[in-house]
Design a protein around this motif. Structure first.
Motif, mmCIF file in Angstrom:
data_model
loop_
_atom_site.group_PDB
_atom_site.id
_atom_site.type_symbol
_atom_site.label_atom_id
_atom_site.label_comp_id
_atom_site.label_asym_id
_atom_site.label_seq_id
_atom_site.Cartn_x
_atom_site.Cartn_y
_atom_site.Cartn_z
ATOM 1 N N ALA A 182 0.820 -1.207 0.000
ATOM 2 C CA ALA A 182 0.000 0.000 0.000
ATOM 3 C C ALA A 182 0.856 1.261 0.000
ATOM 4 N N ASP A 183 2.063 1.181 0.572
ATOM 5 C CA ASP A 183 2.948 2.339 0.660
ATOM 6 C C ASP A 183 3.833 2.517 -0.568
ATOM 7 N N GLU A 184 3.801 1.573 -1.491
ATOM 8 C CA GLU A 184 4.644 1.685 -2.683
ATOM 9 C C GLU A 184 4.157 2.820 -3.595
ATOM 10 N N PRO A 185 5.080 3.509 -4.273
ATOM 11 C CA PRO A 185 4.674 4.550 -5.227
ATOM 12 C C PRO A 185 3.808 3.960 -6.342
ATOM 13 N N GLY A 186 2.706 4.607 -6.628
ATOM 14 C CA GLY A 186 1.819 4.131 -7.677
ATOM 15 C C GLY A 186 1.101 2.851 -7.323
ATOM 16 N N SER A 187 0.961 2.567 -6.043
ATOM 17 C CA SER A 187 0.334 1.320 -5.619
ATOM 18 C C SER A 187 -1.100 1.217 -6.119
ATOM 19 N N ALA A 188 -1.465 -0.001 -6.547
ATOM 20 C CA ALA A 188 -2.841 -0.249 -6.989
ATOM 21 C C ALA A 188 -3.673 -0.795 -5.844
ATOM 22 N N PHE A 189 -3.134 -0.777 -4.623
ATOM 23 C CA PHE A 189 -3.852 -1.334 -3.485
ATOM 24 C C PHE A 189 -5.099 -0.496 -3.215
ATOM 25 N N ALA A 190 -6.246 -1.157 -3.261
ATOM 26 C CA ALA A 190 -7.517 -0.467 -3.032
ATOM 27 C C ALA A 190 -7.775 -0.370 -1.537
ATOM 28 N N SER A 191 -7.953 0.828 -1.028
ATOM 29 C CA SER A 191 -8.221 0.998 0.393
ATOM 30 C C SER A 191 -9.623 0.555 0.763
ATOM 31 N N LYS A 430 0.295 4.562 -15.777
ATOM 32 C CA LYS A 430 1.298 5.634 -15.754
ATOM 33 C C LYS A 430 2.395 5.372 -14.736
ATOM 34 N N LYS A 431 2.781 4.091 -14.644
ATOM 35 C CA LYS A 431 3.922 3.733 -13.800
ATOM 36 C C LYS A 431 5.216 4.034 -14.549
ATOM 37 N N THR A 432 6.249 4.340 -13.811
ATOM 38 C CA THR A 432 7.546 4.610 -14.415
ATOM 39 C C THR A 432 8.191 3.299 -14.855
ATOM 40 N N ASN A 433 9.228 3.416 -15.689
ATOM 41 C CA ASN A 433 9.947 2.215 -16.125
ATOM 42 C C ASN A 433 10.521 1.449 -14.936
ATOM 43 N N LEU A 434 11.043 2.194 -13.961
ATOM 44 C CA LEU A 434 11.625 1.552 -12.783
ATOM 45 C C LEU A 434 10.568 0.769 -12.010
ATOM 46 N N GLN A 435 9.388 1.331 -11.860
ATOM 47 C CA GLN A 435 8.308 0.644 -11.157
ATOM 48 C C GLN A 435 7.869 -0.616 -11.913
ATOM 49 N N ILE A 436 7.789 -0.513 -13.231
ATOM 50 C CA ILE A 436 7.377 -1.666 -14.032
ATOM 51 C C ILE A 436 8.429 -2.766 -13.961
ATOM 52 N N SER A 462 5.478 6.640 -28.908
ATOM 53 C CA SER A 462 5.769 7.179 -27.582
ATOM 54 C C SER A 462 4.636 6.866 -26.615
ATOM 55 N N ARG A 463 4.882 7.132 -25.352
ATOM 56 C CA ARG A 463 3.829 6.947 -24.343
ATOM 57 C C ARG A 463 2.667 7.909 -24.589
#
Length: 480
Positions: A182-191, A430-436, A462-463
């Motif tokens: 849940a704390d990760e950047p761009g997390s898809a965790f649904a609250s 819209k996750k970054t390359n590093l996140q993916i 391009s994106r």
């Protein structure tokens, strides 16, 4: 050598807490093993399963008010207390009282806690993309099988402290895993369950299949006689293949290919469950364990994928499925106890053959029409309407549902592979390359190659072009 280094780095990069469900599986297998805890019984286990059914249905029903479960301190505390107290009652009955009564009530408490803790884990898995889920869950299964294999050689006198500690570690790790994701950047965790929950139908097909399989497992007397090493090999085979598929990530060996392997293995396992066929006990037990664990992976992949793509409550999805599945097992077990003694061998054999035929037919029919990890399994997106006249009717999808649906449509129309579809979905978020790269456990160059293939198939550069194309697909879906 390079592959071995890649495997080592991939496994070393998995946070240990993410493997906590393996501890739960090992704890449950040991606690209900009559060879270790002599006062445990099949009757107590089935009664405990009824408690699991009740917990799953209750939590699924109240999911809109309770979720996310990992944030409910009283849920975490209740699971910890009930599971440890249940373990104490079982081991105390075996080592001191030897009445069977304490074990019965201990099993009820332990199974009640198991039902709730599994749904906390489901929340965690529902926040992961397919690749990441497959890696963590499969590695956890291997860890659980290894723990069970080595610890099962201990006596109850030596094992009992671990039986009290293991469920505590399990629920704390489940809570920690959810918190970390849940704390990760761009997390898809649904609250909490999103408004999309009311616009997506339940995947009934998979639940029907699971109910039939569980009914058969309860009705058959699964053959025994395999060595513990053979059972370990059968249980760990497919999870190990999945881990290899994720970490190696080659064109010839991927997770979606392992997904297809489960089908024939599960069908063979279903047939060999019949003791009447005279299949060697070791072979049948090996096949059954391989198919059972492999099918568990597939089920979790499907439900976690649905939760991840559409933002649905993992507690509701899995709570209903697990409640129905365990109910079917109980019904099968009860019918076996009531019918088999009253029938002759020919009639019993006929019943088992009929059940095997139905199960195999369902396997074949449903998996052929849902042949990849992004299949919907009967999930339908229901249109929300507005206005009193037909001309004013419009689709009002939730953003996450619309985005996922657009990616699915785009991927099918342009022939994207399962891997490319997964990357496209991550790009759409819209996750970054590093996140993916982190979520897919791949190197930077590998991601660039996949993205280039996607761009080529979509005829974009391009994106920004990708987002423009997605917007067009979303508008088309809304207007249909």
């Amino acid at each position: 050598m390079g592959v071995l280094v890649k495997l080592y780095r991939g496994l070393a990069g998995i946070p240990l807490v993410f493997l906590g469900i393996g501890i739960q599986r090992a704890w449950a297998a040991l606690l209900f093993d009559e060879a270790i805890f002599s006062t445990a019984s099949q009757e107590a286990y089935v009664a405990g399963m009824a408690c699991t059914v009740a917990v799953n249905f209750l939590l699924a029903f109240f999911a809109p008010k309770l979720c996310p479960l990992y944030k409910r301190g009283w849920v975490i505390a209740a699971v910890a207390v009930l599971s440890s107290l249940g373990s104490l009652l079982v081991v105390g009955d075996t080592l001191v009282v030897r009445s069977g009564v304490l074990s019965f009530f201990g099993t009820l408490l332990a199974m009640t806690a198991t039902g709730a803790s599994m749904l906390v884990w489901c929340e965690f898995f529902g926040a992961l993309n397919v690749t990441r889920f497959a890696l963590f869950y499969s590695a956890a299964l291997v860890m659980g099988e290894l723990l069970n294999y080595f610890l099962s050689g201990l006596s109850a006198e030596l094992l009992w402290p671990l039986m009290v500690v293991m469920p505590l570690v399990n629920i704390l790790w489940a809570w920690d895993s959810c918190t970390r994701v849940a704390d990760e950047p761009g997390s898809a965790f649904a609250s909490a369950p999103t408004p999309a929950s009311g616009r997506v139908t339940y995947p009934v097909k998979l639940v029907v299949l699971m109910a039939v399989v569980s009914f058969a497992e309860g009705f058959y007397l699964v053959v025994e006689g395999a060595s513990s090493a053979l059972v370990l090999f059968g249980s760990a085979l497919l999870p190990c293949l999945v881990v290899l598929a994720v970490l190696v990530d080659s064109v010839r060996f991927r997770v979606d290919m392992v997904y297809r392997v489960v089908v024939p293995v599960s069908i063979v396992a279903m047939i060999t469950m019949m003791p009447d066929l005279g299949v060697h006990g070791g072979v049948a037990a090996f096949l059954f364990n391989a198919g059972d664990v492999g099918f568990a992976i597939v089920v979790m992949i499907v439900f976690s994928g649905i939760s991840y793509r559409y933002g649905l409550s993992a507690v509701r999805l899995n709570g209903i499925e697990r409640g129905i599945r365990y109910s079917a097992y109980i019904v099968g077990w009860a019918l076996n106890a009531l019918l088999v003694p009253a029938l002759d061998e020919g009639q019993v054999f006929g019943l088992r053959v009929g059940l095997a035929v139905v199960s195999v037919a369902l396997f074949a029919a449903l998996f052929v029409s849902n042949s990849d990890m992004f299949s919907r399994w009967g999930v339908q997106l229901v249109q929300a309407t507005g206005g009193a006249r037909a001309a004013e009717v419009r689709v009002d999808y939730d953003d996450q549902v619309l985005r996922s649906l657009a990616c699915e449509t785009l991927s099918k129309e342009h022939g994207l592979t399962a891997r490319e579809q997964e990357i496209a979905l991550l790009l759409s978020q819209k996750k970054t390359n590093l996140q993916i790269e982190k979520q897919l456990v791949i190197a930077q160059g590998t991601l660039k190659a996949h993205v280039n293939h996607i761009y080529t198939k979509l005829d974009i550069h391009s994106r920004a072009d990708f987002y423009t194309m997605l917007d067009a697909y979303e508008r088309r879906i809304v207007e249909c």
